[in-house]
Design an enzyme around this catalytic site. Structure first.
Site, PDB file in Angstrom:
ATOM      1  CG  ASP A  75      -2.060  -1.244   1.071  1.00  0.00           C
ATOM      2  OD1 ASP A  75      -1.992  -1.723   2.134  1.00  0.00           O
ATOM      3  OD2 ASP A  75      -2.567  -1.074   0.083  1.00  0.00           O
ATOM      4  CG  ASP A 115      -7.373  -3.022   0.004  1.00  0.00           C
ATOM      5  OD1 ASP A 115      -6.757  -2.406  -0.567  1.00  0.00           O
ATOM      6  OD2 ASP A 115      -7.549  -3.473   1.205  1.00  0.00           O
TER       7      ASP A 115
END
Ligand code: DX5
Length: 237
Positions: free
Chosen positions: A39, A180
């Site tokens: 991320d 997600d």
């Protein structure tokens, strides 16, 4: 009859113990996961800062066989995506909200030989992704407001997931439908039943002991839910 589509769990390293990264990656691989998500956060697109290209380089050096997706939660994906490709990312996922021309960017990145994903935040309607489904390898529906791990799954995203699954099926597209954020034993079943075939999980994998077992449990739940959906729909993905 086409073989049933395999659901995948994609661990997010945001929640991994970075002091024991080699072990975390070994656990991920021992559970059969083929990919992890890194991320990337710039402090502008989301209210957090996380991971740069050197972290992707490190992960690829520690686990060359693991695919790495760089999830770019940044305001300037056109500029930053190449940095992560050069660092060895196997795919880059940018946000529709941050791209001036998402189709052109997807084409440019694919031309560099990587897989491409496009993501939408919870407030962005599915319609934003429809024109891109044939141009990308992953359509990512954020099921939390992006920026932090361990947030609560937004069940209000389920209709969006279902509508994108219908669009992909109607067009016969192989693009992954990914979620997600907030994926755990309960929400993995909800997301897969709605049609998601790729589930990113951070806290659900690394937030409790035995990441490998956590991945195996999530995968079993999600695959059963996804197959159950198809039986209901009479499709075989
Ligand atoms: C930023 C990140 C998180 C992370 C997964 O929001 O994209 O969604 O990957 O977080 P968990 O699974 O811990 O909610």
């Amino acid at each position: 009859m086409a073989p049933a589509r395999r659901v995948q769990i994609v661990p997010s390293l945001l929640s991994a113990d970075l002091a024991r990264l080699p072990e975390a990656l070994k656990q991920v691989q021992s559970a059969g996961a083929a990919e992890v998500t890194v991320d990337v956060m710039d402090g502008h697109f989301v209210a957090n800062l996380a991971f740069g290209p050197d972290f992707v380089r490190t992960v690829k050096r520690l686990a060359p066989d693991l695919r790495v997706d760089a999830h770019l939660m940044v305001t300037n994906p056109e500029t930053t995506a190449p940095w992560f490709i050069e660092a060895g990312a196997d795919s880059v996922t940018f946000h529709w909200e941050a791209a001036s021309d998402a189709r052109a960017l997807a084409r440019r990145l694919r031309a560099r030989g990587v897989a491409v994903g496009v993501a939408i935040k919870p407030a962005t309607a599915a319609e934003g992704l429809l024109p891109l489904l044939g141009e990308v390898d992953t359509a990512l529906v954020m099921t939390v407001e992006p920026g932090f791990g361990g947030a609560r799954f937004l069940e209000g995203m389920l209709p969006k997931i279902a509508s994108l699954r219908r669009a992909l099926d109607e067009r016969g597209l192989a693009c992954r439908l990914q979620v997600d954020g907030g994926v755990n034993g309960d929400t993995a079943a909800l997301a897969a039943s709605a049609g998601a075939d790729s589930l990113v999980a951070g806290a659900g994998v690394f937030g409790k002991p035995d990441a490998a077992e956590n991945i195996r449990v999530l995968l079993q739940i999600a695959q059963a839910a996804f197959d159950g959906r198809n039986k209901q729909e009479g499709t075989c993905l």
